[in-house]
Design a protein around this motif. Structure first.
Motif, PDB file in Angstrom:
ATOM      1  N   MET A  71       0.848  -1.168   0.000  1.00 11.40           N
ATOM      2  CA  MET A  71       0.000   0.000   0.000  1.00 11.40           C
ATOM      3  C   MET A  71       0.895   1.233   0.000  1.00 11.40           C
ATOM      4  SD  MET A  71      -2.813   1.087   2.777  1.00 11.40           S
ATOM      5  CE  MET A  71      -4.344   1.242   1.954  1.00 11.40           C
ATOM      6  N   LYS A  72       0.508   2.203  -0.741  1.00 10.83           N
ATOM      7  CA  LYS A  72       1.327   3.389  -0.949  1.00 10.83           C
ATOM      8  C   LYS A  72       1.533   4.218   0.319  1.00 10.83           C
ATOM      9  CE  LYS A  72       1.510   7.525  -3.801  1.00 10.83           C
ATOM     10  NZ  LYS A  72       0.921   8.257  -4.904  1.00 10.83           N
ATOM     11  N   TYR A  73       0.507   4.465   1.063  1.00  9.03           N
ATOM     12  CA  TYR A  73       0.588   5.398   2.183  1.00  9.03           C
ATOM     13  C   TYR A  73       0.847   4.728   3.528  1.00  9.03           C
ATOM     14  CZ  TYR A  73      -1.383   8.534  -1.284  1.00  9.03           C
ATOM     15  OH  TYR A  73      -1.584   9.278  -2.421  1.00  9.03           O
ATOM     16  N   PHE A  74       0.301   3.557   3.726  1.00  6.72           N
ATOM     17  CA  PHE A  74       0.397   2.869   5.014  1.00  6.72           C
ATOM     18  C   PHE A  74       0.857   1.440   4.759  1.00  6.72           C
ATOM     19  CE2 PHE A  74      -3.002   5.992   5.086  1.00  6.72           C
ATOM     20  CZ  PHE A  74      -2.522   6.846   6.072  1.00  6.72           C
ATOM     21  N   ASN A  75       2.077   1.151   5.119  1.00  3.99           N
ATOM     22  CA  ASN A  75       2.602  -0.185   4.853  1.00  3.99           C
ATOM     23  C   ASN A  75       3.011  -0.875   6.154  1.00  3.99           C
ATOM     24  OD1 ASN A  75       5.339   0.665   5.488  1.00  3.99           O
ATOM     25  ND2 ASN A  75       5.333   1.684   3.515  1.00  3.99           N
ATOM     26  N   LYS A  76       3.322  -2.138   6.029  1.00  2.00           N
ATOM     27  CA  LYS A  76       3.657  -2.946   7.192  1.00  2.00           C
ATOM     28  C   LYS A  76       4.903  -2.409   7.908  1.00  2.00           C
ATOM     29  CE  LYS A  76       3.917  -7.226   6.183  1.00  2.00           C
ATOM     30  NZ  LYS A  76       4.171  -8.639   5.894  1.00  2.00           N
TER      31      LYS A  76
ATOM     32  N   LEU B  65       6.046   0.690   8.100  1.00  2.00           N
ATOM     33  CA  LEU B  65       5.721   1.885   8.862  1.00  2.00           C
ATOM     34  C   LEU B  65       4.953   1.520  10.134  1.00  2.00           C
ATOM     35  CD1 LEU B  65       5.755   4.927   9.185  1.00  2.00           C
ATOM     36  CD2 LEU B  65       3.755   5.060   7.679  1.00  2.00           C
ATOM     37  N   TRP B  66       4.019   0.607  10.021  1.00  3.18           N
ATOM     38  CA  TRP B  66       3.255   0.155  11.182  1.00  3.18           C
ATOM     39  C   TRP B  66       4.189  -0.465  12.229  1.00  3.18           C
ATOM     40  CZ3 TRP B  66      -1.143   1.000  13.440  1.00  3.18           C
ATOM     41  CH2 TRP B  66      -1.616   0.113  14.388  1.00  3.18           C
ATOM     42  N   GLN B  67       5.151  -1.266  11.770  1.00  2.00           N
ATOM     43  CA  GLN B  67       6.093  -1.887  12.693  1.00  2.00           C
ATOM     44  C   GLN B  67       6.949  -0.834  13.395  1.00  2.00           C
ATOM     45  OE1 GLN B  67       7.964  -4.604   9.961  1.00  2.00           O
ATOM     46  NE2 GLN B  67       6.648  -6.297  10.587  1.00  2.00           N
TER      47      GLN B  67
ATOM     48  N   ALA C 237       8.208   7.797  12.866  1.00  2.00           N
ATOM     49  CA  ALA C 237       7.199   7.019  12.145  1.00  2.00           C
ATOM     50  C   ALA C 237       5.824   7.677  12.264  1.00  2.00           C
ATOM     51  CB  ALA C 237       7.155   5.588  12.671  1.00  2.00           C
ATOM     52  N   GLU C 238       5.522   8.232  13.420  1.00  3.26           N
ATOM     53  CA  GLU C 238       4.237   8.909  13.598  1.00  3.26           C
ATOM     54  C   GLU C 238       4.138  10.145  12.699  1.00  3.26           C
ATOM     55  OE1 GLU C 238       1.296  10.733  17.026  1.00  3.26           O
ATOM     56  OE2 GLU C 238       3.232   9.938  17.618  1.00  3.26           O
ATOM     57  N   GLU C 239       5.233  10.880  12.577  1.00  4.03           N
ATOM     58  CA  GLU C 239       5.251  12.030  11.669  1.00  4.03           C
ATOM     59  C   GLU C 239       5.003  11.586  10.239  1.00  4.03           C
ATOM     60  OE1 GLU C 239       8.773  14.454  12.008  1.00  4.03           O
ATOM     61  OE2 GLU C 239       8.680  14.390  14.197  1.00  4.03           O
ATOM     62  N   GLU C 240       5.667  10.505   9.841  1.00  2.00           N
ATOM     63  CA  GLU C 240       5.478   9.970   8.489  1.00  2.00           C
ATOM     64  C   GLU C 240       4.030   9.509   8.297  1.00  2.00           C
ATOM     65  OE1 GLU C 240       7.215   6.459   5.578  1.00  2.00           O
ATOM     66  OE2 GLU C 240       8.303   6.930   7.417  1.00  2.00           O
ATOM     67  N   TRP C 241       3.476   8.846   9.316  1.00  4.86           N
ATOM     68  CA  TRP C 241       2.086   8.376   9.263  1.00  4.86           C
ATOM     69  C   TRP C 241       1.137   9.564   9.056  1.00  4.86           C
ATOM     70  CZ3 TRP C 241       0.054   3.399   9.680  1.00  4.86           C
ATOM     71  CH2 TRP C 241      -1.331   3.327   9.823  1.00  4.86           C
TER      72      TRP C 241
ATOM     73  N   LYS D 280     -12.253   0.749   5.693  1.00  5.80           N
ATOM     74  CA  LYS D 280     -11.594  -0.550   5.851  1.00  5.80           C
ATOM     75  C   LYS D 280     -10.150  -0.560   5.394  1.00  5.80           C
ATOM     76  CE  LYS D 280     -15.912  -2.887   5.553  1.00  5.80           C
ATOM     77  NZ  LYS D 280     -16.779  -3.813   4.901  1.00  5.80           N
ATOM     78  N   ILE D 281      -9.739   0.413   4.659  1.00  4.47           N
ATOM     79  CA  ILE D 281      -8.410   0.383   4.067  1.00  4.47           C
ATOM     80  C   ILE D 281      -7.297   0.380   5.103  1.00  4.47           C
ATOM     81  CG2 ILE D 281      -7.997   2.860   3.774  1.00  4.47           C
ATOM     82  CD1 ILE D 281      -7.466   0.194   1.091  1.00  4.47           C
ATOM     83  N   PHE D 282      -7.508   0.933   6.271  1.00  2.00           N
ATOM     84  CA  PHE D 282      -6.465   0.988   7.276  1.00  2.00           C
ATOM     85  C   PHE D 282      -6.220  -0.364   7.937  1.00  2.00           C
ATOM     86  CE2 PHE D 282      -7.812   5.407   6.907  1.00  2.00           C
ATOM     87  CZ  PHE D 282      -6.579   5.977   6.616  1.00  2.00           C
ATOM     88  N   MET D 283      -7.027  -1.360   7.646  1.00  9.29           N
ATOM     89  CA  MET D 283      -6.819  -2.693   8.181  1.00  9.29           C
ATOM     90  C   MET D 283      -5.869  -3.500   7.298  1.00  9.29           C
ATOM     91  SD  MET D 283     -10.612  -3.715   9.305  1.00  9.29           S
ATOM     92  CE  MET D 283     -11.514  -2.807  10.513  1.00  9.29           C
ATOM     93  N   ILE D 284      -5.529  -2.962   6.147  1.00 13.95           N
ATOM     94  CA  ILE D 284      -4.702  -3.686   5.172  1.00 13.95           C
ATOM     95  C   ILE D 284      -3.305  -3.077   5.174  1.00 13.95           C
ATOM     96  CG2 ILE D 284      -4.442  -4.295   2.758  1.00 13.95           C
ATOM     97  CD1 ILE D 284      -7.511  -3.912   2.541  1.00 13.95           C
ATOM     98  N   PHE D 285      -2.292  -3.868   5.422  1.00 13.52           N
ATOM     99  CA  PHE D 285      -0.934  -3.335   5.463  1.00 13.52           C
ATOM    100  C   PHE D 285      -0.012  -4.052   4.478  1.00 13.52           C
ATOM    101  CE2 PHE D 285      -1.635  -0.387   8.678  1.00 13.52           C
ATOM    102  CZ  PHE D 285      -2.507  -0.942   9.581  1.00 13.52           C
ATOM    103  N   ASP D 286      -0.510  -4.849   3.567  1.00  7.63           N
ATOM    104  CA  ASP D 286       0.334  -5.526   2.585  1.00  7.63           C
ATOM    105  C   ASP D 286       0.241  -4.851   1.250  1.00  7.63           C
ATOM    106  OD1 ASP D 286       1.320  -7.488   4.284  1.00  7.63           O
ATOM    107  OD2 ASP D 286      -0.513  -8.650   4.070  1.00  7.63           O
TER     108      ASP D 286
END
Length: 62
Positions: free
Chosen positions: A1-6, A8-10, A23-27, A56-62
């Protein structure tokens, strides 16, 4: 995903305060870009797709 990826979440959940803050700033920057893009599509996409993208898009990180 372009904006929110695994990755960044990690980073946001690593426990390293400096890394988490960066990471929060990037988010936050990515979130603004995502919603700017979303608003440009509001009049072009079917309502069902817009609902998916907005809820629902924020539940997907792949």
């Amino acid at each position: 995903m372009k904006y929110f990826n695994k990755e960044l979440w990690q980073k946001m959940n690593m426990g390293d305060i400096a890394l988490m803050e960066k990471a929060e700033e990037e988010w936050n920057q990515n979130s603004k870009q995502y919603w700017d893009q979303y608003k440009m599509l509001e009049n072009k996409l079917p309502k069902e797709i817009l609902n998916f993208l907005s809820k629902k898009i924020f539940m997907i990180f792949d």
